[in-house]
Design an enzyme around this catalytic site. Sequence first.
Site, PDB file in Angstrom:
ATOM      1  N   CYS A  37       0.841  -1.190   0.000  1.00 57.83           N
ATOM      2  CA  CYS A  37       0.000   0.000   0.000  1.00 57.83           C
ATOM      3  C   CYS A  37       0.878   1.243   0.000  1.00 57.83           C
ATOM      4  CB  CYS A  37      -0.933   0.018   1.217  1.00 57.83           C
ATOM      5  SG  CYS A  37      -0.055   0.132   2.796  1.00 57.83           S
ATOM      6  N   CYS A  40       3.178   1.608   2.945  1.00 62.17           N
ATOM      7  CA  CYS A  40       4.401   0.804   2.837  1.00 62.17           C
ATOM      8  C   CYS A  40       5.458   1.555   2.042  1.00 62.17           C
ATOM      9  CB  CYS A  40       4.107  -0.535   2.164  1.00 62.17           C
ATOM     10  SG  CYS A  40       2.936  -1.598   3.036  1.00 62.17           S
ATOM     11  N   ASP A 442       0.413  11.499 -28.857  1.00 61.98           N
ATOM     12  CA  ASP A 442       1.396  11.204 -29.896  1.00 61.98           C
ATOM     13  C   ASP A 442       0.674  11.346 -31.239  1.00 61.98           C
ATOM     14  OD1 ASP A 442       3.753  10.057 -31.181  1.00 61.98           O
ATOM     15  OD2 ASP A 442       2.543   8.250 -31.413  1.00 61.98           O
ATOM     16  N   ASP A 621       1.385   5.234 -28.734  1.00 62.25           N
ATOM     17  CA  ASP A 621       1.369   3.841 -29.185  1.00 62.25           C
ATOM     18  C   ASP A 621       2.743   3.263 -29.434  1.00 62.25           C
ATOM     19  OD1 ASP A 621       1.879   5.351 -31.628  1.00 62.25           O
ATOM     20  OD2 ASP A 621       1.450   3.473 -32.678  1.00 62.25           O
ATOM     21  N   ASP A 625       7.213   5.819 -27.088  1.00 63.79           N
ATOM     22  CA  ASP A 625       6.295   6.426 -26.113  1.00 63.79           C
ATOM     23  C   ASP A 625       6.264   5.661 -24.795  1.00 63.79           C
ATOM     24  OD1 ASP A 625       5.359   8.381 -27.958  1.00 63.79           O
ATOM     25  OD2 ASP A 625       4.072   6.869 -28.870  1.00 63.79           O
TER      26      ASP A 625
END
Length: 743
Positions: A37, A40, A442, A621, A625
């Site tokens: 979590c 943590c 993009d 894509d 990227d």
Amino acid sequence: MSGSATLTAASAERRASVMPTPEGHGQILLSVPGIRCGACVASVERRLAELPEVVSARANLTLRRVTVTLANAGADPLPVIEKLQALGYPASPIDTSDLGPQAESAQSRQLVRAMAVAGFGAANIMLLSVAVWSGADGATRETFHLISGLIALPIVAYSGRPFFDSALRALRAGRTNMDVPISIGILLAVALSVVETVQGGAHVFFDAAVTLIFFLLAGRYLDQLMREKARSAITGLARLAPKGASVERPDGTSEWLRLDAVAPGMILHIGPGETVPLDVRVVEGATDIDRSLVTGESMPIAAGLNATLEAGTRNLTGTLRAEVLRAADESFLAQMQRMLGEAEAGRGRYVRIADRAARLYAPVVHSLALLTFIGWVLATGDWRASAFVAISVLIITCPCALGLAVPVAHVVAAGRLMREGVLMKDGSALERLAQIDHVVFDKTGTLTTGQPRVSAAPTDPARRAAARALAAGSVHPAALAITAHLPECGPPASDLREVPGFGIEAVVSGRRARLGRSSWVAEIASGGTAPAGPAFAFERDTAEAFHLAETLRDGARETIAELEARGLTTAMLSGDVAERAKAMASRLGIAEVHDGATPADKIGYLNALQIDGRRAMMVGDGLNDTAALAAAHVSMAPSSASDAGRSAADLVFLRDGLQAVAVAHDLARRTARLVSQNIGLAVAYNCLAIPLAMAGQVTPLIAALAMSGSSLLVIGNALRLNRAGKMASTPSLPAAEGLEVPA
């Protein structure tokens, strides 16, 4: 002597896991499965930073790994590992290539088995409890209590292990977490139930303990399921690199060497279709290179003598001799992997709503239960009755409703998104998506379809047939587009040869012909000229051009308009040249354009936005990227994206249209409102139930039923997402209005 040698070997192995950095520091990657979590993450980073040998520590919640930067590159990381062990987070060094999901899958299978066992036990114990609730007494009641205990004890021991182990590690480290009061409540309820069963008491709470475990396991598994889908982005990049390379010996022959054995200055042989294994400089040969990893653009570029090629790019046509410029761990691909890991670590520090709400849970519940026990002992002197009341407080304040409030909403939202053609990999993505104020796109493959298409071609049948015959002999994207556009089949081409970086030459019907770069085609054309762009000409004949264009993805213009209408700003980050990038942006109504952007440029832009307090969504894509998708506040990719791109993105849309971006944002805002409602219901439930439990008006059994009821309440509220009306989406352009820009 042997023991000393063993210690020396272990120390040497740990030191070998520390990688030097350009700044002279050492960096080690540790697997820390106990990170569960946001609390943590904060605890690990804060406590490791206290060590004098540690420069910085970054914990990644998604991957459950910690990247530690040490002051000395040759330092032994043992103090770091021991510190994590003392904190209750066992850690071990891992190789950067060891990024598989096996451990996480095993943990999920364990949770499923534990949940199935707990569900089976809860159903059977509840059946026995019905008879007791109906008035069974005497020997019948005692028998049912005994059978319930025989069922519950092994089930609690097996299915409760995830909570018991976590609580034990926390207590050994001198801290508490949510699993500590859960474990105390379960163990006390079971222990007192055993005592009551042995003494023939009227009330036992085996059903409460087992049902509690089942609901908690359900919430934990749903959360684990979401997290598991977001761990393989770096693996996708690692798979791009070949395991070795063909190295030229002094006598001119070749041998295959592992990449870590290839040193700068060595000469490599790189054939057509092969991936460039390291950063190199071409010393002989010419070819076409697919640099989509770097620029995101699908059109190859010509590469000849002295051209610099990055690791991970692909050699399409020619054979090369190339000099190695950098070692494997300093190559472009290695740098991208490091950028991706750092970006994911940054996103991993995002603290989910449930994690923030849970931070105060353990100390508050412990204090309430302890005060209740002490108060009732002082008031009544009966420790057993006081213990029952304290157990009721622990159980009725169980975080089932809080634990389910977020994951169940995310699972329902994931199902709704699936029906809309969007896959969600991490539930926290919806929280982040609802917070965005800026969307970055993009260009190639995202705003456009990514593949060039022919928008204009020669009309003469003979030239069309000959051009198709030449194009059919190449795998160059432009040639593939021409082949797809020209259905005509004519005489076959003979003596066909592809000249890397220029085009294709062959003989058709006894005439020499060329298809490719205009300047090269002009060499055989009449007048020595050819129009710009891919051209075709027979020898001593007029050259004609093929015009290539990119087609906008369906709904791109409307999606951007919709996002702008919601108050979001938009921008385009593209590796393409300024002319094409700006032409595309003007057609779409995007005012902010950044052309020629490299992966590092994209990350720099997103980091600058973050420093300014902006929360950006990245839609991309390409392989180039990948790190940007991980660095953004939230990210999305089409299903046509690279494997690494899909893995790095939080959401993947399966349909061709870009409408999914607006649809996902709309659902994210609805889900955020619903999650807030669920947490509000959970808090209201506790505010009502806790005073009643502390007053002794609630038995442990009723507390378990109330806890279950609160869980069902938040589940029912989450299911309203399925009954909601149609989500806002953007209509796609009619086919006649499709937009094109020059490729």
